[in-house]
Design a protein around this motif. Sequence first.
Motif, PDB file in Angstrom:
ATOM      1  N   ASN A 381      25.698  22.076  16.928  1.00 41.70           N
ATOM      2  CA  ASN A 381      25.968  20.649  16.764  1.00 41.70           C
ATOM      3  C   ASN A 381      24.879  19.797  17.400  1.00 41.70           C
ATOM      4  N   ILE A 382      23.656  19.968  16.909  1.00 42.87           N
ATOM      5  CA  ILE A 382      22.512  19.207  17.403  1.00 42.87           C
ATOM      6  C   ILE A 382      21.795  18.578  16.208  1.00 42.87           C
ATOM      7  N   THR A 383      21.571  17.275  16.270  1.00 37.91           N
ATOM      8  CA  THR A 383      20.911  16.569  15.173  1.00 37.91           C
ATOM      9  C   THR A 383      19.881  15.604  15.740  1.00 37.91           C
ATOM     10  N   PHE A 384      18.665  15.640  15.177  1.00 35.98           N
ATOM     11  CA  PHE A 384      17.614  14.679  15.509  1.00 35.98           C
ATOM     12  C   PHE A 384      17.231  13.928  14.239  1.00 35.98           C
ATOM     13  N   THR A 385      17.125  12.624  14.332  1.00 36.35           N
ATOM     14  CA  THR A 385      16.749  11.808  13.179  1.00 36.35           C
ATOM     15  C   THR A 385      15.679  10.811  13.599  1.00 36.35           C
ATOM     16  N   ASN A 386      14.606  10.751  12.823  1.00 37.90           N
ATOM     17  CA  ASN A 386      13.524   9.802  13.069  1.00 37.90           C
ATOM     18  C   ASN A 386      13.266   9.022  11.783  1.00 37.90           C
ATOM     19  N   LYS A 387      13.325   7.685  11.857  1.00 38.88           N
ATOM     20  CA  LYS A 387      13.107   6.830  10.696  1.00 38.88           C
ATOM     21  C   LYS A 387      11.955   5.877  10.981  1.00 38.88           C
ATOM     22  N   ASN A 388      11.009   5.798  10.043  1.00 40.19           N
ATOM     23  CA  ASN A 388       9.838   4.928  10.192  1.00 40.19           C
ATOM     24  C   ASN A 388       9.598   4.194   8.877  1.00 40.19           C
ATOM     25  N   SER A 389       9.293   2.920   8.971  1.00 42.20           N
ATOM     26  CA  SER A 389       8.985   2.148   7.766  1.00 42.20           C
ATOM     27  C   SER A 389       7.933   1.101   8.084  1.00 42.20           C
ATOM     28  N   ILE A 390       7.087   0.841   7.120  1.00 41.94           N
ATOM     29  CA  ILE A 390       6.061  -0.191   7.235  1.00 41.94           C
ATOM     30  C   ILE A 390       6.035  -0.972   5.933  1.00 41.94           C
ATOM     31  N   SER A 391       5.977  -2.280   6.025  1.00 40.46           N
ATOM     32  CA  SER A 391       5.996  -3.129   4.832  1.00 40.46           C
ATOM     33  C   SER A 391       4.818  -4.091   4.861  1.00 40.46           C
ATOM     34  N   PHE A 392       4.296  -4.386   3.675  1.00 39.23           N
ATOM     35  CA  PHE A 392       3.183  -5.310   3.485  1.00 39.23           C
ATOM     36  C   PHE A 392       3.637  -6.393   2.513  1.00 39.23           C
ATOM     37  N   THR A 393       3.445  -7.642   2.887  1.00 37.30           N
ATOM     38  CA  THR A 393       3.835  -8.765   2.036  1.00 37.30           C
ATOM     39  C   THR A 393       2.626  -9.648   1.770  1.00 37.30           C
ATOM     40  N   GLN A 394       2.354  -9.904   0.477  1.00 39.18           N
ATOM     41  CA  GLN A 394       1.231 -10.751   0.087  1.00 39.18           C
ATOM     42  C   GLN A 394       1.720 -11.854  -0.845  1.00 39.18           C
ATOM     43  N   LYS A 395       1.099 -13.013  -0.732  1.00 41.44           N
ATOM     44  CA  LYS A 395       1.351 -14.124  -1.634  1.00 41.44           C
ATOM     45  C   LYS A 395       0.041 -14.540  -2.278  1.00 41.44           C
ATOM     46  N   THR A 396       0.058 -14.709  -3.579  1.00 38.98           N
ATOM     47  CA  THR A 396      -1.163 -15.111  -4.275  1.00 38.98           C
ATOM     48  C   THR A 396      -1.586 -16.494  -3.792  1.00 38.98           C
ATOM     49  N   GLY A 397      -2.864 -16.616  -3.519  1.00 36.82           N
ATOM     50  CA  GLY A 397      -3.387 -17.882  -3.018  1.00 36.82           C
ATOM     51  C   GLY A 397      -3.205 -18.086  -1.534  1.00 36.82           C
ATOM     52  N   ASP A 398      -2.706 -17.086  -0.820  1.00 39.47           N
ATOM     53  CA  ASP A 398      -2.478 -17.177   0.623  1.00 39.47           C
ATOM     54  C   ASP A 398      -3.186 -16.013   1.301  1.00 39.47           C
ATOM     55  N   SER A 399      -4.062 -16.311   2.233  1.00 41.85           N
ATOM     56  CA  SER A 399      -4.838 -15.264   2.900  1.00 41.85           C
ATOM     57  C   SER A 399      -4.104 -14.653   4.085  1.00 41.85           C
ATOM     58  N   LYS A 400      -2.949 -15.234   4.478  1.00 44.10           N
ATOM     59  CA  LYS A 400      -2.196 -14.730   5.622  1.00 44.10           C
ATOM     60  C   LYS A 400      -1.131 -13.745   5.137  1.00 44.10           C
ATOM     61  N   ASN A 401      -1.473 -12.486   5.116  1.00 43.91           N
ATOM     62  CA  ASN A 401      -0.522 -11.457   4.716  1.00 43.91           C
ATOM     63  C   ASN A 401       0.291 -10.990   5.924  1.00 43.91           C
TER      64      ASN A 401
END
Length: 428
Positions: A381-401
């Motif tokens: 009864n031993i469980t290890f869980t690792n969750k990782n996520s990375i997101s990128f958001t861009q808007k056309t005409g905007d240089s600040k992503n």
Amino acid sequence: MKNIQLIAFLFSLGLFGRAPGIFAQTKMTNSTKIIIPYCELRSSLLTDFSKGKVDFENLKWNYGIEFSTHDLFPKLKIILRTGNLTGTGSLPQYNSFSSPQSYFGEINWTSNKIVKKLSINALYKSNNKNESGTFTSTALIKLKSFNKATLTFSNTAGVYPYDKRKFTSWFNEEKFYHEGRHVCFSNQISLVANGNSTVFIVNTYQSPFGDFLNTWQTKNTLKLKDFTFDFDAFYNANDEVLTNADKKIKPLLQLDFGGQYKFFTGTKNPYAITAGINSQTDINLAQKNHTMKTQGNIYYSGGAAKGFFKTELNFKLTNEADGIKTDFSGGSIESSNSFYIYDFTPTITAKFSFTPDSKKTKWTYTEKIGINFEYEESGKNITFTNKNSISFTQKTGDSKNKIAFTSSLSAKFVFRFCSLLFHLEFQV
């Protein structure tokens, strides 16, 4: 197997170590579950490291206690619970710190006679504002199957608080009302036979002005061999409906159609594959603007892997003099795939979404990638869980992503009379 466990643990630490300034958002949760005859105790403690050390002034914890007579009287089960319970009366999880103090009681009686099951429960949930809380009671009667058909009746009634109506504009057409409490009912009848089902629901809400208003809903499933078809409908003709969750419902007709086909492929290691399509249309009965959402998906599962592929398209519909105008309002493509390697389960997720602005001159794109690892040792009864996520958001005409990174590590140890859960979460 110990090497795999060690690799997963070190990998998670490596990810955390590369994230700059992680202690700005670091929190740790420790959970404990103790089971003794007729009783269960759960408790969680949330520790905040945002100041680079333990913030003792902002420690949060929850608890839940349950007493059950199931082992004493199998046909007559009595359940009593108290603590920071969830909305349905269930015992709290490690993330239920905002749940208020609640009390829950339930009586279940099962039989082989005409009435197969009789259930009555009640839930009282206190209010964090030190005001009167909410009370909900549910009764259910399930009749014995006749020609493989089962008929069930249920009723839910309660008294719920609501806040006063706040004006957002001097020209707002909605009526003003003060805070108060109102009565809400839900009556449901369902018929299930051979995988087919039909459900009819009537919800009654007391408005802040004293009237009782109804909404109508039906859910239907038809199964023909490997094909399954669904049809749901919701109708509300009133403009003053306030739900038990203090939410306004607009006059609405909602239609939901769907179908799916399930089949198996392969002989040595067969996979179950389900392909489906669904469309939901919301018709606003008080305005000219409506919405439509269409989804297509494929799910698969087998001895070595499982996952899904899903796509969604959204549209805006507008009533005009020459007909209905259709505008595309965005969509997404999503996938998740898990692989079974002995006791080790890595998962890769990805999602791409795109949304235009009101003038359709600029677009917003968001890509999100996740890599998760789970280790559960067989027979232990031993469980290890690792969750990782990375997101990128861009808007056309905007240089600040924008870039966002989140990571969490959970470890669960189950002993004979108790279990321990440790949870760490990082955000950058």
